[in-house]
Design a protein around this motif. Structure first.
Motif, PDB file in Angstrom:
ATOM      1  N   GLY A 280       0.740  -1.231   0.132  1.00 10.61           N
ATOM      2  CA  GLY A 280       0.028  -0.005   0.228  1.00 10.61           C
ATOM      3  C   GLY A 280       0.694   1.299  -0.012  1.00 10.61           C
ATOM      4  O   GLY A 280       0.383   2.454   0.029  1.00 10.61           O
ATOM      5  N   GLY A 281       2.064   1.105   0.014  1.00  7.68           N
ATOM      6  CA  GLY A 281       3.052   2.257   0.067  1.00  7.68           C
ATOM      7  C   GLY A 281       3.474   2.756   1.281  1.00  7.68           C
ATOM      8  O   GLY A 281       2.987   2.252   2.259  1.00  7.68           O
ATOM      9  N   ARG A 282       4.303   3.447   1.215  1.00  8.94           N
ATOM     10  CA  ARG A 282       4.865   4.100   2.707  1.00  8.94           C
ATOM     11  C   ARG A 282       4.159   5.168   3.134  1.00  8.94           C
ATOM     12  O   ARG A 282       4.064   6.060   2.458  1.00  8.94           O
TER      13      ARG A 282
ATOM     14  N   ALA B 156      -3.865  -1.544   3.619  1.00  7.28           N
ATOM     15  CA  ALA B 156      -3.047  -2.533   2.521  1.00  7.28           C
ATOM     16  C   ALA B 156      -1.914  -3.272   3.167  1.00  7.28           C
ATOM     17  O   ALA B 156      -1.616  -4.508   2.754  1.00  7.28           O
ATOM     18  N   ASN B 157      -1.206  -2.470   4.031  1.00  8.76           N
ATOM     19  CA  ASN B 157       0.172  -3.156   4.539  1.00  8.76           C
ATOM     20  C   ASN B 157      -0.204  -4.017   5.864  1.00  8.76           C
ATOM     21  O   ASN B 157      -1.013  -3.472   6.643  1.00  8.76           O
ATOM     22  N   PRO B 158       0.199  -4.988   6.032  1.00 10.52           N
ATOM     23  CA  PRO B 158       0.139  -5.892   7.478  1.00 10.52           C
ATOM     24  C   PRO B 158       1.056  -5.598   8.187  1.00 10.52           C
ATOM     25  O   PRO B 158       0.672  -6.084   9.397  1.00 10.52           O
TER      26      PRO B 158
ATOM     27  N   CYS C   4       5.121  -4.020  14.772  1.00  7.99           N
ATOM     28  CA  CYS C   4       3.866  -4.858  14.921  1.00  7.99           C
ATOM     29  C   CYS C   4       3.412  -5.402  13.645  1.00  7.99           C
ATOM     30  O   CYS C   4       3.304  -4.778  12.723  1.00  7.99           O
ATOM     31  N   ARG C   5       2.446  -6.324  13.855  1.00  7.36           N
ATOM     32  CA  ARG C   5       1.479  -7.029  12.899  1.00  7.36           C
ATOM     33  C   ARG C   5       0.113  -6.624  13.194  1.00  7.36           C
ATOM     34  O   ARG C   5      -0.301  -6.677  14.259  1.00  7.36           O
TER      35      ARG C   5
END
Length: 174
Positions: free
Chosen positions: A40-42, A76-78, A130-131
């Motif tokens: 999803g990008g930074r 989007a990012n896990p 973290c996740r």
């Protein structure tokens, strides 16, 4: 618990949003920059709505406004990192709390890639990598439940605190 026999249940008028925000301004909180990177990008944003949920498994709660420009990246990012700021990070917090372009936000400090590839602030007071375990939408916000995978620290000992709609500092006690 059901009301007592013959008693009418007590009803309360709704609390007005402005009154609630004013009351919350009286609740001091550590200032954090929440970062992510991945498909999803930074992205990153400043947050004070961060707290511990449990230590088994170690889990943090982070609140993110659903109208924020970074929601897509955090959806989007896990993985994400909660970077707790020290007194010297006041300007950095302002950058991440405003409309500053993402590249300029990250250019203003030194970062390294954490175990999962998320940006970790090199001189943070403490960083929780973290996740994202799950999230819940409540009102205007998305509440992120974040399982802590790694902890790094070593920055200054004066924490940056937000209270009364202003920044303050707090020295470590110990």
């Amino acid at each position: 618990m059901p009301p007592l026999s013959g008693a009418d249940p007590v009803s309360f008028p709704p609390v007005e949003a402005g009154l609630f925000r004013d009351a919350m301004a009286r609740l001091g909180a550590a200032v954090n920059i929440i970062t992510t990177d991945g498909p999803g990008g930074r992205a990153g944003f400043a947050a004070t709505a961060v707290c511990s949920v449990t230590d088994t498994p170690p889990t943090l709660l982070v609140c993110l406004n659903r109208a924020s420009s970074v929601v897509g990246a955090f959806t989007a990012n896990p993985h994400l990192c909660v970077n707790t700021l020290s007194a010297g990070h006041r300007d950095l917090s302002s950058l991440f709390g405003g409309k500053t372009p993402m590249a300029e936000r990250f250019a203003a400090a030194q970062w390294h890639a954490g175990l999962t590839g998320v940006p970790v602030l090199a001189d943070s007071l403490v960083a929780f990598e973290c996740r994202l375990s799950h999230s819940v939408e409540i009102g205007t916000h998305r509440v992120l439940f974040c399982e802590v995978l790694a902890i790094a620290g070593g920055g200054a000992e004066e924490a940056l605190i937000y209270f009364g709609r202003r920044y303050h500092t707090a020295a470590a006690l110990g």
